[in-house]
Design an enzyme around this catalytic site. Structure first.
Site, PDB file in Angstrom:
ATOM      1  N   ARG A  27      14.227 -37.687   9.794  1.00 29.01           N
ATOM      2  CA  ARG A  27      14.476 -37.320  11.201  1.00 29.01           C
ATOM      3  C   ARG A  27      13.681 -38.243  12.120  1.00 29.01           C
ATOM      4  O   ARG A  27      14.187 -38.727  13.130  1.00 29.01           O
ATOM      5  CB  ARG A  27      14.090 -35.851  11.435  1.00 29.01           C
ATOM      6  CG  ARG A  27      15.060 -34.874  10.812  1.00 29.01           C
ATOM      7  CD  ARG A  27      14.849 -33.452  11.316  1.00 29.01           C
ATOM      8  NE  ARG A  27      13.817 -32.745  10.588  1.00 29.01           N
ATOM      9  CZ  ARG A  27      14.051 -31.849   9.622  1.00 29.01           C
ATOM     10  NH1 ARG A  27      15.285 -31.533   9.298  1.00 29.01           N
ATOM     11  NH2 ARG A  27      13.054 -31.248   9.015  1.00 29.01           N
ATOM     12  N   PHE A  39      26.684 -31.516   8.908  1.00 34.71           N
ATOM     13  CA  PHE A  39      25.855 -30.531   8.188  1.00 34.71           C
ATOM     14  C   PHE A  39      24.527 -30.385   8.951  1.00 34.71           C
ATOM     15  O   PHE A  39      23.446 -30.552   8.394  1.00 34.71           O
ATOM     16  CB  PHE A  39      25.601 -30.944   6.732  1.00 34.71           C
ATOM     17  CG  PHE A  39      26.842 -31.336   5.960  1.00 34.71           C
ATOM     18  CD1 PHE A  39      27.638 -30.372   5.353  1.00 34.71           C
ATOM     19  CD2 PHE A  39      27.235 -32.669   5.867  1.00 34.71           C
ATOM     20  CE1 PHE A  39      28.780 -30.733   4.642  1.00 34.71           C
ATOM     21  CE2 PHE A  39      28.372 -33.041   5.164  1.00 34.71           C
ATOM     22  CZ  PHE A  39      29.153 -32.077   4.544  1.00 34.71           C
ATOM     23  N   ASP A  77      28.436 -27.907  11.887  1.00 30.55           N
ATOM     24  CA  ASP A  77      28.035 -27.098  10.725  1.00 30.55           C
ATOM     25  C   ASP A  77      28.990 -25.913  10.637  1.00 30.55           C
ATOM     26  O   ASP A  77      29.472 -25.405  11.645  1.00 30.55           O
ATOM     27  CB  ASP A  77      26.596 -26.599  10.872  1.00 30.55           C
ATOM     28  CG  ASP A  77      25.982 -26.184   9.533  1.00 30.55           C
ATOM     29  OD1 ASP A  77      25.154 -26.933   8.997  1.00 30.55           O
ATOM     30  OD2 ASP A  77      26.356 -25.104   9.019  1.00 30.55           O
ATOM     31  N   ASP A 126      24.308 -35.103   5.719  1.00 32.27           N
ATOM     32  CA  ASP A 126      23.263 -34.419   4.931  1.00 32.27           C
ATOM     33  C   ASP A 126      23.842 -33.142   4.316  1.00 32.27           C
ATOM     34  O   ASP A 126      23.478 -32.038   4.715  1.00 32.27           O
ATOM     35  CB  ASP A 126      22.053 -34.104   5.826  1.00 32.27           C
ATOM     36  CG  ASP A 126      20.932 -33.430   5.048  1.00 32.27           C
ATOM     37  OD1 ASP A 126      20.856 -33.616   3.817  1.00 32.27           O
ATOM     38  OD2 ASP A 126      20.118 -32.723   5.676  1.00 32.27           O
ATOM     39  N   CYS A 167      21.129 -34.263  -1.999  1.00 26.09           N
ATOM     40  CA  CYS A 167      20.056 -33.438  -2.574  1.00 26.09           C
ATOM     41  C   CYS A 167      20.508 -32.867  -3.918  1.00 26.09           C
ATOM     42  O   CYS A 167      19.945 -31.889  -4.406  1.00 26.09           O
ATOM     43  CB  CYS A 167      19.639 -32.344  -1.607  1.00 26.09           C
ATOM     44  SG  CYS A 167      20.956 -31.237  -1.135  1.00 26.09           S
TER      45      CYS A 167
END
Ligand code: SAH
Length: 400
Positions: free
Chosen positions: A215, A231, A254, A304, A344
């Site tokens: 970020r 996201f 989102d 993300d 992730c």
């Protein structure tokens, strides 16, 4: 003198090598005879085929990882003092954060901090903990006092509501206070940016602390630019981007309505007018297709997504999803724009992610310059002997 005796689990010949190198997982296939009589989460001493002490950990007959190691030192017994020393060691590392600027970070990162199955996040004066394994669940009563005392926190909240607990034979639980007082929501500072965190109902423990460094890095690319944050959750990347310059325009997407509502509130919290920014409750793949087809283009795109696979078996499907997502992301990116792409998914490595980028670029006849690569940041340490614990990969690139 060592008075505590633990039951023994014996390894097959020559299976101790990775453990001696610092690895902390033993799969059931490495054991001579799995000690089924030990209750889920019970402590065990691991011995080599020749009877030498190798390590001490906890056992669960129901999981692929049969034993998770707590210590390689035979003189270390697993008690409150042991847990306190590991907690202290973890706190020591987090002193890199000046609370005047950043008062939210992961305090305990499971295997990365020598406490497998335990995650503790600090949000200002509140600790939020997840207990992910049967072994750590049995140690739970011993954790509360050292966590509260060593951190001086005002409250500790258990967030053991994850369905993933079932894999360990544990029931998901309603969020519950373990100690002290825990408000519904706290306001945290991260690199001087503020966020509301919903401790009780937010996703995971409330905030995705593992993206802090990405970020911060995004800011320099966002000056005067049009940024699409896919996201977005509660707007982490969007708020940083919007603070980069008054001219920056952000779009947050989102599928979760509460996350988008929280994103709007986080803009207000940082004195940003949400009028200059867009917020969409939408499925990202669909949103990107619509944007592509209506020729909407951005200078910066952030991808993300949540984990696309939980096991090796689902890896190929996950790679396909990343391929589709990154292709769409590039299609809405103007030539020369910046893409931040993240994964992730534990079973998808950095090489897989660069492979995805390269196939997407080839398909679109574009080329990619890799600018920066990241993992999780200092508060999510990676055990060098356990590369599989490095779950997050992130790449900033320029797509020509
Ligand atoms: N970038 C965020 C964290 C993202 S977590 C941050 O910095 O805080 C992943 C987010 O993806 C969650 O908020 C979840 O609600 C959202 N999500 C999952 N699947 C989605 C989908 N198909 N379309 C849109 N959002 C999705």
């Amino acid at each position: 003198m060592q008075l505590t005796h633990y039951p023994t689990a014996s390894l097959k010949p020559r299976r101790e090598e990775s453990l001696l190198g610092g690895h902390a997982w033993i799969f059931s296939g490495a054991l001579q005879q799995p000690p089924h009589w030990i209750e889920a989460g019970g402590l065990v001493d691991v011995k080599s085929a020749t009877g030498q002490f190798v390590a001490r950990g906890y056992y669960n007959s129901q999981t692929d990882i049969a034993i998770r190691i707590l210590t390689h030192d035979p003189s270390e017994i697993i008690d409150a003092a042991f847990l306190r020393s590991r907690i202290r060691r973890a706190i020591e590392l987090r002193r890199v954060f000046d609370p005047a600027h950043t008062n939210a970070y992961r305090l305990i990162h499971s295997d990365g901090d020598g406490l497998p199955g335990l995650v503790v996040d600090r949000y200002a004066d509140i600790l939020v903990a997840q207990v992910q394994t049967a072994g750590m669940d049995r140690l739970r009563p011993l954790l509360i006092e050292p966590l509260m005392q060593e951190t001086g926190a005002q409250g500790l909240l258990w967030r053991n509501d994850s369905q993933a607990r079932r894999r360990e034979g544990l029931q998901p639980e309603e969020p519950a206070i373990a100690a002290g007082d825990v408000p519904h929501e706290v306001t945290i500072r991260e690199n001087d940016v503020q966020f509301h965190v919903d401790l009780w109902q937010g996703q995971e423990t409330g905030f995705f602390l593992d993206q802090r460094d990405k970020r911060a890095s995004l800011r320099k690319y966002a000056v005067g630019k049009r940024v699409l944050n896919c996201f977005s959750y509660t707007g982490g990347f969007s708020v940083y981007a919007a603070l980069a310059s008054p001219e920056t325009r952000t779009t947050s997407v989102d599928v979760s309505a509460p996350a988008i509502e929280a994103a709007r509130q986080n803009f207000t919290l940082n004195a940003l007018s949400s009028d200059n920014h867009e917020f969409h409750i939408a499925e990202v793949f669909e949103h990107l297709e619509t944007a592509r087809d209506s020729e909407e283009r951005f200078d910066v795109v952030v991808l993300d997504p949540p984990a696309f696979a939980k096991s090796q078996g689902a890896r190929n499907q996950a790679l396909k999803a990343y391929r589709r997502l990154n292709t769409l992301g590039m299609q809405v990116l103007r030539p020369g724009g910046i893409l931040l792409t993240c994964s992730c998914t534990g079973v998808v490595g950095m090489d897989d992610l660069t492979g995805v980028l390269s196939l997407s670029a080839q398909h679109l006849k574009r080329s990619v310059q890799v600018l920066e690569t990241y993992t999780h940041g200092v508060d999510h340490p990676i055990n060098l002997a356990m590369p599989e614990t490095a779950y997050l990969k992130a790449i900033f690139c320029r797509v020509l």
